[in-house]
Design a protein around this motif. Structure first.
Motif, PDB file in Angstrom:
ATOM      1  N   UNK A 199     -26.737 -49.494   3.869  1.00  0.00           N
ATOM      2  CA  UNK A 199     -28.170 -49.338   4.120  1.00  0.00           C
ATOM      3  C   UNK A 199     -28.872 -48.854   2.847  1.00  0.00           C
ATOM      4  N   UNK A 220     -29.547 -51.923   0.865  1.00  0.00           N
ATOM      5  CA  UNK A 220     -30.592 -52.836   1.546  1.00  0.00           C
ATOM      6  C   UNK A 220     -32.056 -52.041   1.379  1.00  0.00           C
ATOM      7  N   UNK A 221     -32.065 -50.623   1.431  1.00  0.00           N
ATOM      8  CA  UNK A 221     -33.373 -50.104   1.279  1.00  0.00           C
ATOM      9  C   UNK A 221     -33.530 -50.048  -0.238  1.00  0.00           C
ATOM     10  N   UNK A 236     -33.120 -52.522  -2.146  1.00  0.00           N
ATOM     11  CA  UNK A 236     -33.444 -53.789  -2.280  1.00  0.00           C
ATOM     12  C   UNK A 236     -34.954 -53.942  -1.882  1.00  0.00           C
ATOM     13  N   UNK A 237     -35.288 -53.518  -0.490  1.00  0.00           N
ATOM     14  CA  UNK A 237     -36.364 -53.817  -0.080  1.00  0.00           C
ATOM     15  C   UNK A 237     -37.467 -52.963  -0.793  1.00  0.00           C
ATOM     16  N   UNK A 262     -41.729 -50.893   5.901  1.00  0.00           N
ATOM     17  CA  UNK A 262     -40.140 -50.297   5.963  1.00  0.00           C
ATOM     18  C   UNK A 262     -40.142 -48.777   6.389  1.00  0.00           C
ATOM     19  N   UNK A 278     -40.154 -48.837  10.105  1.00  0.00           N
ATOM     20  CA  UNK A 278     -38.661 -49.399  10.324  1.00  0.00           C
ATOM     21  C   UNK A 278     -37.901 -48.176  10.411  1.00  0.00           C
ATOM     22  N   UNK A 319     -29.824 -44.012  14.638  1.00  0.00           N
ATOM     23  CA  UNK A 319     -28.789 -43.713  13.884  1.00  0.00           C
ATOM     24  C   UNK A 319     -28.137 -42.583  13.975  1.00  0.00           C
ATOM     25  N   UNK A 373     -35.643 -58.340   1.292  1.00  0.00           N
ATOM     26  CA  UNK A 373     -35.008 -56.834   1.302  1.00  0.00           C
ATOM     27  C   UNK A 373     -35.503 -56.261   2.437  1.00  0.00           C
ATOM     28  N   UNK A 374     -36.762 -56.450   2.934  1.00  0.00           N
ATOM     29  CA  UNK A 374     -37.128 -55.510   4.177  1.00  0.00           C
ATOM     30  C   UNK A 374     -36.071 -56.024   5.385  1.00  0.00           C
ATOM     31  N   UNK A 405     -33.077 -57.315   5.166  1.00  0.00           N
ATOM     32  CA  UNK A 405     -31.852 -56.912   4.847  1.00  0.00           C
ATOM     33  C   UNK A 405     -31.574 -55.357   5.391  1.00  0.00           C
ATOM     34  N   UNK A 406     -32.581 -54.796   4.955  1.00  0.00           N
ATOM     35  CA  UNK A 406     -32.631 -53.383   5.315  1.00  0.00           C
ATOM     36  C   UNK A 406     -32.816 -53.260   6.946  1.00  0.00           C
ATOM     37  N   UNK A 407     -33.565 -53.879   7.340  1.00  0.00           N
ATOM     38  CA  UNK A 407     -33.753 -53.847   8.977  1.00  0.00           C
ATOM     39  C   UNK A 407     -32.242 -54.068   9.766  1.00  0.00           C
ATOM     40  N   UNK A 447     -29.343 -53.532   8.446  1.00  0.00           N
ATOM     41  CA  UNK A 447     -28.578 -52.391   8.262  1.00  0.00           C
ATOM     42  C   UNK A 447     -28.884 -51.301   9.172  1.00  0.00           C
ATOM     43  N   UNK A 448     -30.034 -51.143   9.137  1.00  0.00           N
ATOM     44  CA  UNK A 448     -30.527 -49.808  10.184  1.00  0.00           C
ATOM     45  C   UNK A 448     -30.427 -50.236  11.729  1.00  0.00           C
TER      46      UNK A 448
END
Lengths: 338, 493
Positions: free
Chosen positions: A61, A64-65, A67-68, A305, A308, A316, B94-95, B97-99, B101-102
Motif C-alpha cells: 500500500x 501504491x500510495x 505511486x498515486x 485518494x 479512498x 483496514x 497509481x490511484x 493501484x492504491x485503491x 491495495x487498500x
C-alpha cells in the motif's frame, strides 16, 4: 494543511505501520536460526504465520500510495535503486515461499534450506530498507531531468550501510520482544536472553547512527531548527528506548512491545521530519530535489485518494484488529500450522 | 552486445506477469468454489462439505502464497522498469493501484489468516464469513487491476497537461476513468476465465482421485460442484468474449483487425479466419481457412458491412496524426502473434464447452464417473484454461502495441531512463532462475498435498452432523466392500 502535506503524512503513516508490523515478523525471521530444534523453529514461524501477509500489505500500500500521490518520487526512487530493489523483491519472494514450503516435508535438508532462506531473506530485506532510508537522508545523485545518474555502489556509502545494520538490530529486538509474548517455557527463556542481547546491539547502533548523523549528515538536523517542537519527539524517543529494558526487567513483555512500537514510530517520524518537504534529495543540486509539490499528482487525484483512504483505512484497521484478536495468545502447533 | 533496454524491459514484464498470472485466476476460481462448498456445509451441516472446504483451503493457501510472492514484483516494477510511464500515468494508474491495495489486499490477506489458520479458533459462521471475504477480496483485486489496465486500452476521464518532461495525463473524472469504455467487459471476461480455471482445477484433482479409487465420495462431490460451474462459465465466456470483441472493434480497431488477420477490405463483408498464418509483408492470411462474411456478421450483425481493416487509416487512435515518414504499418501490433494467441484462446474456449456440456449430460445420466478415458482427459484439461488465460491476456497486451497507453504514450518511450540494458538483463536472469525453481518446488509441494488428499473423518467432539455422517458411512461401508470410507488420514505424513 494542503493535500500534498496530508499525503506526505499519510505516506509516513503507512511507512510507520509497515515498520512496526512487518518489523516484528522480519525480526522473527532474523532470529529464527537461534531456535535449537525443529519444534521451536516451527513455533517461531507460526508465531507470525497468520500475520505476516497482512503486515506486508502495508508495504504494498505504501508503494501504491507513493505511486498515486507522488509519481515522480516513485519513478525516480524505484528506477534509481534498481538493483537494490530487485534484491529486495527476491528477498520478499524467498521469505514468502520459505514459510509456505518449509514444513511441508520432513527432510532435514529441505527444512534447513528454507530455514537459511527465511533468515537470510528477512535480514537482507531489513538491511535494504535501512540502506534506502540512509540514502534518502544523505541524498542521491538525481539530475535536472529527475533521473538518477549514479550507479549501484553509489548507494552503498558508509552511512546507508550503517543505517541498514541499525534497522536489522532494531527489528531483531522488536521481533524478540514479540516472541516473548508468543512463546512459553524453555523457549521463552531463550527468547528472554535474545531480548537483552538484541537490545544492547540496537543501542550500540542507535548511538552510532545518531553520532554519525549529527556529525556528518547536515540534512538530518537542519529541519529541527525550523521545527523546534520536533525535539520533543527526540526526547520521547530516548525515553521510549530507555523504557524497553525497564519493561523487560519488570517482566512486562507487552509493555516492552508497545514501547518498542512507539520507538519505531518515533524513528519513522524523525526520518520524515528530517526529509520534509523533500521526498528525494538530490546530492547534485538541492534545486533538483523532488519534494511534495514538484513530484505530486494533481490536486484532484490527491483529493480523490484522500477520500479512498478515508473510506478504506477504517476497514483496514478493523480487519487488522480482528485478525490480531483471533490469533492472540501463545503459539500452539496444530494441524493447520506451517 | 547491444542490449535494447525497452525490449528487455518488455521481456521482463512479460516474464513476471505471465508467471504471476498463473496464480490469481486460480485463487479467484477456487475461492468462489470454496465459498460454494463451505456454504453447502453451512446449509446442510454435512461434515463432508467441511472436509471438502478444508482440503481445498490447504491447496488454496499454496496457490495464494505464490500469488503474493510473485505479485509484489508487479506492484513495484512499474517504477523500476517503466519510470517514464509511471511519471506519465501515476495520477491515474497509481490511484487504481492504491485503491486495489487498500480495498482488496488488506481484505484478502487479513481474512486469509482466518481461512487457513482459523478453523479451530473461530465459529463456523465466522469462518464462512472469512472465506467469503477472501473470495471477495480476490475479485476486488481483479476489479482494480483490470480497471487500471483497461484505462491503458481505452483511456477516459483524463486530460493531458504539461509539455516535454512534465507532460502527463491527469484525472478529470474518477468514475469515467473507472468505467472506461472497455473496463466492464474486460473485467467480466477475466473473472469468467478465472472461474473456468477454478472449475477445471477442482475437476482435475477429483478425476485423479476417482481414477485411483481414492477419496471417491469426496471426489464425486467436488467434481459434481465444479462441473456445472465450469460448464456455465464456459458458455458465459463465449458470450462475454463476443461482446468484448465487438467492443474492441469499436475502441481499438487495429487490435481486432490483427486478432482476425483482417488486412484489407473485401467486397461482400469481412471473412472470419479459423486458421492460418497472417503475413504482414504479403498483407494476407496464408493457408487460411475462412468463413466468408462471418467477421462482419459477428461485429455488426450484418454479413456485408465492412470491418475496419489494417490498411485503413481509421485504425489510428482518434485524433492521432502520423509523423512524417511513418507508415500505417508502424501502428500495427505484431499481427501474427495477435492472431495466433487470440485464436488459441478462442479455440480452447470452444473446447471447454465441448468438454463440459457433454460431461454434464453424462453426469445427469449418472454414467460420467465410469468413463475412465474422459476422466483422464479431465485430469490434464486444467492446462487448457491456464493457457487460455495466458493467451488472452497476452493477445490483449500485444494487440495494444505500439502503444503503452492507447493513443497517448508509446511503449518505446515509456521505459526507465536511469536503468541500463545490462541491469534489466541481470534481473531477467535472476527472476527466470528463481521463478523456474519456485515453479518446480510449488508443483512438487502441490503434488504431494494432492497425493495426501483430504483428511478422513477422525475422532472429535461428537456432533449431530458427525453422527449422521458416521451412520451413513457405516451403512455404505457395509453395502460395498472394498470401498472403505475410513482411509488412512495422511496428514502431513
Amino acid at each position: 494543511m494542503d493535500l500534498n502535506l496530508l499525503w506526505f503524512i499519510l505516506i509516513g503513516v503507512l511507512l510507520t505501520g509497515y515498520a512496526i508490523l512487518d518489523g516484528f515478523d522480519l525480526g522473527v525471521g532474523i532470529l529464527h536460526p537461534g531456535a535449537r530444534n525443529d519444534h521451536d523453529r516451527r513455533i517461531l514461524m507460526n508465531s507470525i504465520g497468520p500475520l505476516w501477509d497482512g503486515n506486508e500489505v502495508w508495504l504494498v500500500t505504501f508503494g501504491g500510495a507513493l505511486f498515486a500521490a507522488f509519481p515522480h518520487a516513485y519513478a525516480t526512487a524505484f528506477s534509481g535503486y534498481y538493483l537494490p530493489f530487485m534484491l529486495l523483491l527476491v528477498a520478499l519472494i524467498f521469505r514468502a515461499v520459505s514459510m509456505e514450503f518449509r514444513s511441508k516435508r520432513e527432510s532435514p535438508t529441505w527444512r534447513r534450506f528454507f530455514d537459511v532462506s527465511f533468515c537470510g531473506s528477512s535480514a537482507l530485506a531489513t538491511w535494504l530498507f535501512g540502506v534506502a532510508v540512509g540514502n534518502s537522508m544523505i541524498g542521491i545523485p538525481v539530475g535536472a531531468d529527475r533521473e538518477y545518474v549514479g550507479g549501484f555502489f553509489n548507494l552503498l556509502g558508509p552511512f546507508p550501510v550503517l543505517v541498514g545494520l541499525f534497522a536489522v538490530s532494531m527489528f531483531a529486538m522488536h521481533g524478540a520482544i514479540y516472541l516473548s509474548l508468543k512463546t512459553d517455557g524453555a523457549l521463552q527463556k531463550r527468547v528472554h536472553r535474545w531480548m537483552w542481547r538484541t537490545f544492547f546491539v540496537f543501542v550500540a547502533f542507535f548511538v552510532g547512527v545518531t553520532v554519525y548523523a549529527v556529525a556528518a549528515v547536515p540534512s538530518a538536523t537542519q529541519n529541527f531548527r525550523q521545527f523546534p517542537w520536533a525535539w520533543a519527539v527526540v526526547v520521547l524517543n530516548v525515553l521510549a528506548v530507555a523504557n524497553i529494558p525497564r519493561a523487560i526487567h519488570h517482566g512486562r513483555p507487552l509493555y516492552a512491545f508497545v514501547t518498542s512500537c512507539c520507538s519505531i514510530a518515533a524513528f519513522v517520524f524523525l526520518f520524515m521530519v528530517a526529509l520534509y518537504p523533500n521526498l528525494i534529495v538530490s546530492s547534485l543540486n538541492p534545486e533538483w530535489s523532488l519534494d511534495i509539490y514538484n513530484a505530486a499528482s494533481s490536486p484532484k487525484t490527491l483529493g480523490i485518494m484522500a477520500i479512498i483512504a478515508l473510506i478504506g483505512m477504517p476497514f483496514v484497521l478493523t480487519y487488522t484488529a480482528i485478525i490480531y484478536w483471533v490469533f492472540r495468545g501463545k503459539v500452539e502447533l496444530g494441524k493447520f500450522s506451517y | 552486445m547491444d542490449l535494447d533496454p525497452v525490449f528487455l524491459a518488455r521481456a521482463q514484464f512479460a516474464l513476471t506477469i505471465a508467471f504471476h498470472y498463473i496464480f490469481p485466476p486460480l485463487s479467484i476460481g477456487l475461492g468462489m468454489l470454496m465459498v460454494i462448498m463451505e456454504g453447502m456445509y453451512m446449509v446442510t451441516k454435512d461434515v463432508r462439505y467441511e472436509v471438502m472446504a478444508k482440503f481445498w483451503t490447504k491447496i488454496f493457501a499454496l496457490i495464494f502464497a505464490m500469488g503474493v510472492a510473485s505479485g509484489i514484483v508487479m506492484e513495484f516494477q512499474f517504477g523500476t522498469n517503466w519510470a517514464t510511464y509511471s511519471r506519465f500515468v501515476g495520477d491515474i494508474f497509481g490511484s487504481a493501484l492504491a485503491a486495489e491495495a487498500i480495498f482488496a489486499f488488506f481484505l484478502e490477506s487479513g481474512f486469509l489468516a482466518v481461512l487457513v489458520f482459523g478453523w479451530d479458533r473461530v465459529s463456523p459462521r465466522m469462518h464462512f464469513f472469512a472465506t467469503v471475504m477472501v473470495a471477495l477480496g480476490s475479485i476486488f483485486s481483479a476489479v482494480w487491476i483490470v480497471v487500471a489496465n483497461s484505462w491503458q486500452q481505452t483511456p477516459a476521464g483524463y486530460h493531458i497537461v504539461g509539455v516535454g518532461l512534465d507532460r502527463r495525463a491527469e484525472l478529470t473524472d474518477f468514475w469515467a476513468m473507472v468505467f472506461n469504455p472497455s473496463a466492464v467487459e474486460r473485467l467480466t471476461h477475466v473473472i469468467i476465465g478465472a472461474f473456468i480455471l477454478g472449475g477445471f482445477f477442482v475437476m482435475s484433482v477429483s478425476a485423479y482421485y476417482l481414477l485411483k479409487g481414492r477419496h471417491e465420495d469426496f471426489a464425486r462431490r467436488s467434481f459434481g460442484i465444479a462441473l456445472p460451474f465450469a460448464a456455465v462459465f464456459s458458455i458465459a465466456a463465449l458470450l462475454s468474449g463476443h461482446s468484448q470483441a465487438v467492443n474492441v472493434a469499436k475502441t481499438q480497431p487495429a487490435k481486432l483487425a490483427a486478432f482476425e488477420g483482417h488486412f484489407t477490405k473485401i467486397d461482400g463483408g469481412a471473412p472470419l479466419y479459423i486458421l492460418g498464418i497472417p503475413s504482414e509483408e504479403q498483407r494476407r492470411v496464408r493457408g487460411g481457412v475462412a468463413i466468408p462474411g462471418m467477421l462482419s456478421f459477428l461485429v455488426h450483425g450484418d454479413w456485408s458491412e465492412p470491418v475496419t481493416p489494417l490498411d485503413d487509416p481509421a485504425i489510428l487512435p482518434e485524433g492521432h496524426v502520423m509523423a512524417a515518414g511513418e507508415t500505417l504499418s508502424d501502428y500495427w501490433p505484431p499481427v501474427n502473434a495477435c492472431f495466433q494467441l487470440y485464436h488459441l484462446m478462442v479455440g480452447l474456449g470452444m473446447l471447454f464447452i465441448l468438454l463440459t456440456v457433454p460431461a454434464l449430460v453424462l453426469r445427469w445420466r449418472g454414467t460420467l464417473f465410469e468413463k475412465r478415458t474422459l476422466l483422464w482427459v479431465f485430469v490434464f484439461a486444467v492446462i487448457g484454461p491456464i493457457i487460455a488465460n495466458q493467451a488472452g491476456w497476452a493477445a490483449a497486451e500485444i494487440g495494444r502495441q505500439p502503444w503503452i497507453v492507447y493513443g497517448m504514450l508509446k511503449t518505446a518511450d515509456a521505459a526507465s531512463k536511469a536503468v541500463s540494458g545490462a541491469e534489466v538483463l541481470t534481473s531477467i536472469i535472476l527472476f527466470s532462475l528463481i521463478y523456474l525453481s519456485l515453479l518446480v518446488v510449488w508443483i512438487y509441494v502441490m503434488d504431494s498435498k494432492i497425493r495426501v488428499g483430504p483428511e478422513e473423518l477422525e475422532a472429535g467432539p461428537p456432533s449431530a452432523a458427525r453422527e449422521r455422517w458416521l451412520n451413513a458411512a457405516t451403512r455404505r461401508a457395509d453395502a460395498s466392500t472394498g470401498d472403505s470410507v475410513t482411509e488412512v488420514p495422511g496428514e502431513d505424513r
